[in-house]
Write an enzyme that holds these catalytic residues in place. Structure first.
Site, PDB file in Angstrom:
ATOM      1  N   GLY A  48       0.868  -1.166   0.000  1.00  0.00           N
ATOM      2  CA  GLY A  48       0.000   0.000   0.000  1.00  0.00           C
ATOM      3  C   GLY A  48       0.908   1.219   0.000  1.00  0.00           C
ATOM      4  CB  CYS A  49       2.018   3.361  -1.855  1.00  0.00           C
ATOM      5  SG  CYS A  49       2.665   1.749  -2.143  1.00  0.00           S
TER       6      CYS A  49
END
Ligand code: SF4
Ligand code: SF4
Lengths: 371, 507, 247
Positions: free
Chosen positions: A14-15
């Site tokens: 995720g980011c």
């Protein structure tokens, strides 16, 4: 030692993402993008961050800039022997770095400004294909080296660490660019490998991406049909190749390419006028393998523009703002407000509808337009 | 001397009548088409001949007082691992009659069922599952040959297609009904299936027995089959559906043709097949205009020319050893869809040795073909249809993840309308009114019932497929296609996993 | 007035498309020049038109057709008349293999020799009765699986004067229809479950009618043919494989 990256283990992460463009081609200091991405600190876990800047090498603007990382001196020497047989390197030097306390044993980084030695002038597309072929070959076959980016007048800086650490390490504050993108990563499975950080880049495409694509297996096999080898096992790699295929090779306008990645639902298509309906139906039929299913927000850039796109049901956030000649894209509004407190316009793009911001033609050297 | 029939000494089933429950209504006599139950007028009792029972359970199901139980016959031979009763009894049969052993339905050997060694993925945290009850979940699938890329041109307001796509068939879910000929099954089944296909937005298949005039109204949901016997095949027939399927072979009997015995060729069947009443309908093993792959191209294009390139042409083959290379040849010969039928594919009648021992399982075949077509860069040119041994919606999902675009089902449809898999379809006496054309028997299964049951089954599978897709974080079926990452193997060997291109669970 | 066209440089698809268009416009007579290997000519055409073909048509001439009359001034390749339902193909030359496969109606007249598996799986149905007449000699498996219709072999004009009039395995699997052979037939050539008998009055009447038509088309002398002996081959049973299975 870097063999693990080619093992069959898909990257899951995720980011947070950020991007800035100045459509007049004025240069934006690196500080701004650093500020924007570090504001989204919570979205990373210190296992990867990176930046891509366009317009950073005005002195070498006619050459492909190869950003290379190497495990050790030997690998680098082996690589150079190979490279210098393939291309003419007009200039090369270590990429300047600073010592950062928290970064232990970083790889070696060098950059090479090169051109292909060809017997006859090739059309741009074919020349680019040749370069891509070489980059892919090196990344897949030469041990201990990895090419991070290969476009003209642009470069990718990335590694294992929090964004401010990576920025500090690569002296991002000392560069100026008319387009910046940045990424803050939250991987859940791959060990920290500097090449695995984002942006992912091919030629002058660079991509940052947030979310996990559930259709990875389908997309990967679809790309294999056209000779792309997905060796990194990251979603970002797949997205990059899809864009390259659709936009550069199949010559689809960006809007349609984005629509292929995040198409409307059949029930929406049914309601359209005949001509558009036929087009979108055909687009989904022909490019079904390119549909990116699952949550994503991506920002991709090239010499001339920046594009933001979210998945078809908007499972990942994306915010866009405009202030004078600047456009900002980010996962969070705060990341924009921190560098542009009072934008003229701020909006949340609709699911699957790309935000395409291009400079007017003739603004920068080697400019491309796909809109 | 009276001939001795060893095979009649050892019945397969035992018909138990609970005397305290039996009210002597004699329904069982009427229901059993094998004449197992008889009435002894003198003693005023019901008697049963166990040796004739095929285990179809019709009498048991129809008995108003539940007085009948059909059991495996308890009488046993001495254990012998090699010579189990199945082989012993087969030898008795052949010694008695001197003929080729026949069976129906698909292979019933305990060969490894790969579907049962594959598990499906679901999202947890890193990406979200989707709830199909509240969010759109798309199962629409197109059959046919697709171009590699799209040609578009700019218009004043946007873009439009430069060239229309070749003819494609739209399905509202990735399932079609497999070819089962009228003759092998009753007309009522065809009528029910056709109506269900229409309601569901999918296709049914005429099989090789021609198209009955009552079915012309389902044109948009019909695949017409053209097999080696060319029964009922003329230009009107070829144009009577949305696609033409060339049947080269089927999974239950690869390499051999079909045979509808003359006694089954009644008035209606004779009209539909366009052959005289009571003659054998023989389908030769090969199409005699196809002795090689370039001849297949010949037939494909003959059909396309005859129908003015308006109909996609499918080619159906049995999954055999070199299926990947064969399928590649078929695609290159111009087939818009390739139907691959695995060893478990059903049939109305097949020589037992073929049904049991010839061909390979569909799971391996489909994966190998998908992989091969990708390697050759021709995967988009065709639609892969997997059939033979699909039992539930999870099998459908797995087949698509292994590389199929669409699956074709036959046996599940028959079970949905009452078939108990007694495996005696070839007798034409199906007591459930399925594999028969006896005018009395077909009344047992009216078309409306067929429609309703099949519609219900498909409706249920459709919901389940959506649920599974949603759990995997996908909202469109095309993102499942070839997506081996969504599968994991349990208890498969390295070779098997390589062929299936799946990782082991835990990896 | 016939529509005359030279198709030398045309694809078969273009030829067929053009023919269909012209037929829709009401044209009924055609003359195709420069035919060489064009496949599927007249495939699936239902109108009762007339056509002359000059040259050698390719695979599947007249396949699935149901009406046209085609006169070929040349040889025809394999699978001519494949699954045809009505109409007529007259060939003033030789023919390849699998002529009239599964044909259900109509006539195919060939002046010279034919190849293997001619008339395979021919059927008859209601008022439809397919006929193949071969002026020359035939290869093996003539009338294999034949379920109806008539095949007549005359052996008048052949490239192989030394060879027998038909090949081996004649009528193997045949379970309907009739094959007439001019002259005697050595049972060695015959498939299983068939019988050879002399022709009767009814046969003769039929042969006379159909051969009159053939001779008119081919410019042959009926008298000299019809006065020869004919052998008639028919299946012993309509159920050749009735005892094949053990239940
Ligand atoms: S109806 Fe079926 S189960 Fe009952 S006795 Fe007859 S064959 Fe056996
Ligand atoms: S269709 Fe009828 S005969 Fe065939 S297996 Fe099912 S119940 Fe038995």
């Amino acid at each position: 030692m870097w063999e693990f990256i080619f093992k069959d283990n898909k990257d899951i992460s995720g980011c947070g993402v950020s991007g800035i463009i100045n459509v007049k081609g004025s240069l934006i200091p690196g500080d701004l993008i650093i500020k924007s991405i570090t504001c989204q600190e919570e979205r990373g876990n210190g296992l990867g961050a990176g930046f891509a800047g366009y317009g950073i090498y005005p002195d070498f603007k006619e050459f492909y800039a190869l950003h290379v990382m190497a495990e050790d001196k030997n690998s680098l020497e082996r690589f150079e022997r190979f490279l210098f047989q393939q291309v003419k390197a007009i200039y090369h030097e270590p990429i300047p770095t600073r010592k950062v306390k928290t970064i232990k044993n970083p790889p070696i980084f060098k950059r090479y400004f090169v051109k292909l030695e060809l017997e006859e002038q090739l059309p741009t597309e074919e020349e680019e294909n040749k370069l891509i072929e070489m980059v892919m070959y090196i990344n897949a076959n030469l041990n201990g080296v990895y090419i991070l980016s290969s476009g003209k007048n642009m470069g990718v800086f990335k590694g294992v660490g929090f964004p401010e650490e990576i920025a500090e390490f690569f002296k991002i504050d000392e560069y100026q660019a008319y387009i910046w993108t940045a990424h803050n990563r939250f991987p859940t499975n791959t060990p920290g490998w500097w090449g695995g950080a984002h942006p992912f880049s091919l030629l002058d495409w660079s991509i940052v991406h947030n979310g996990e694509i559930s259709s990875y297996g389908t997309n990967k096999r679809y790309l294999e049909l056209f000779g792309y080898k997905c060796t990194l096992l990251t979603d970002t790699e797949v997205v990059t190749y899809l864009l390259d295929l659709l936009i550069r090779r199949h010559k689809q306008p960006i809007k349609l390419a984005c629509t292929a990645l995040a198409p409307p639902f059949w029930m929406e298509i049914e309601r359209l006028e005949e001509e558009e309906k036929n087009l979108l139906e055909a687009l989904r039929i022909v490019y079904g393998g390119a549909l990116l299913n699952g949550p994503f927000a991506i920002i991709f850039a090239y010499n001339g523009g920046i594009v933001g796109l979210t998945d078809r049901v908007k499972l990942r956030p994306l915010v866009v703002a405009k202030f004078e000649d600047f456009y900002y894209l980010a996962s969070e509004e705060a990341a924009i407000r921190t560098i542009c407190p009072n934008p003229e316009l701020i909006w949340y793009p609709k699911a699957g509808e790309p935000v395409i911001i291009e400079m007017p033609m003739g603004t920068i050297p080697n400019q491309k337009s796909y809109a | 001397m009276k001939p001795i029939n060893f095979s009649s000494f050892y019945p397969d089933f035992y018909v138990e009548r609970l005397e305290n429950k039996c009210i002597k209504c004699k329904i069982c006599i009427k229901e059993c088409t094998y004449e197992v139950h008889t009435w002894d007028e003198k003693k005023k009792i019901l008697k049963e001949d166990h040796s004739k029972c095929v285990g179809c359970h019709r009498c048991e199901a129809m008995c108003p007082t539940n007085a009948i139980i059909i059991k495996r016959h308890p009488s046993q031979f001495r254990e012998h691992h090699l010579w189990n009763p199945y082989f012993i009894k087969n030898i008795y049969k052949q010694a008695d009659k001197g003929g080729v052993l026949l069976s129906s339905t698909g292979c019933d050997l305990p060969l490894k069922i790969y579907f049962d060694h594959l598990v499906i993925d679901a999202c947890q945290v890193t990406n979200p599952p989707i709830d199909p009850l509240r969010e759109p979940m798309e199962l629409r699938t197109y059959i046919g040959s697709k171009p590699e890329k799209l040609e578009v041109e700019k218009t004043e307001t946007g873009y439009k297609l430069k060239k229309a796509l070749p003819p494609l068939i739209k399905l509202e879910m990735p399932i079609i009904f497999a070819g089962m000929s009228y003759g092998a099954i009753s007309l009522h089944i065809h009528q029910g299936l056709a109506r269900a296909a229409k309601e569901l937005g999918i296709l049914y298949n005429t099989g090789e027995g021609g198209l009955h005039s009552s079915l012309y109204e389902y044109k948009d949901h019909t695949i017409v089959q053209c097999a080696s016997g060319r029964f009922g095949v003329n230009v009107d027939y070829l144009n009577a559906g949305v696609a033409i399927e060339i049947k080269i072979g089927q999974g239950a009997k690869p390499g051999i043709g079909g045979h509808l015995p003359g006694e089954k060729v009644n008035e209606e069947i004779s009209k539909t097949r366009m052959i005289p009443l009571g003659t054998d309908a023989l389908s030769p093993a090969p199409h005699h205009d196809i002795y090689s792959i370039e001849d297949l191209r010949g037939l494909i294009y003959a059909l396309k020319e005859a129908t003015e390139y308006k109909k996609p042409v499918f080619v159906k083959v049995a999954a055999v050893n070199n299926i990947a290379a064969i399928a590649s040849g078929i695609v290159r010969a111009g087939a818009d869809a390739v139907v691959i039928d695995g060893i478990r594919g059903g049939t109305g009648a097949a020589p037992t040795m073929f049904r049991q021992y010839v061909g390979i399982p569909i799971e391996l075949a489909i994966s190998a073909v998908d992989k091969r077509l990708r390697e050759e860069g021709i995967r988009h040119k065709t639609t892969l249809i997997a059939s033979g041994g699909i039992r539930c919606s999870a099998d459908v999902v797995k087949a698509i993840a292994l590389g199929a675009d669409v699956v074709a089902i036959g046996t599940p449809l028959l079970i949905a309308v009452g078939c108990t898999l007694c495996q005696r379809c070839y007798t034409g006496k199906c007591p459930w009114g399925i594999a028969t054309n006896n005018p009395e028997l077909i009344k047992r299964l009216p078309p409306e019932v067929v429609y309703e049951k099949v519609y219900n089954l498909m409706n249920a599978w459709r919901s389940e497929i959506k649920e599974m897709l949603g759990a995997m974080g996908l909202n469109s079926i095309e993102s499942l296609r070839s997506n081996r990452d969504k599968l994991r193997a349990i208890g498969l060997t390295k070779e098997e996993m390589e062929i299936l291109e799946v990782k082991h669970a835990g990896e | 007035m016939s529509v005359i066209l030279n198709v030398e440089n045309w694809s078969y698809t273009k030829v067929n498309q053009y023919l269909r268009e012209k037929i829709l416009e009401g044209e009924t007579e055609f003359e195709l020049h420069g035919v060489n290997g064009h496949r599927y000519l007249f495939a699936g055409i239902k109108q009762k038109i007339k056509a002359k073909i000059l040259g050698v048509p390719g695979l599947d001439l007249g396949c699935f057709m149901s009406g046209p009359e085609i006169y070929v001034y040349g040889n025809v390749q394999d699978a001519c008349g494949n699954t045809m339902e009505e109409g007529k193909i007259v060939v003033y030359g030789m023919a390849g293999d699998v002529i009239g496969y599964s044909m259900r109606g109509g006539k195919i007249f060939i002046k010279g020799d034919v190849g293997y598996r001619v008339g395979i799986h021919m059927k008859a149905y209601q008022d439809k009765h397919p006929v193949i007449i071969i002026g020359g000699k035939t290869g093996d498996f003539l009338g294999e699986y034949m379920a109806g219709g008539t095949i007549i072999v005359l052996g008048l004009l052949s490239q192989h004067p030394e060879k027998p009039i038909t090949g081996k395995f004649l009528g193997t699997g045949m379970h309907g229809g009739v094959i007439y052979i001019r002259g005697e037939l050595d049972p060695f050539f015959l498939g299983k479950n068939l019988k050879i008998s002399p022709i009767n009055e009814e046969d003769l009447t039929y042969l006379k009618t159909i051969l009159t038509e053939y001779c008119a088309d081919m410019d042959e002398n009926l008298e000299s043919i019809i006065n020869d002996r004919f052998s008639k081959i028919t299946p012993v049973s309509h159920r050749p494989y009735g005892n094949l299975y053990a239940y």
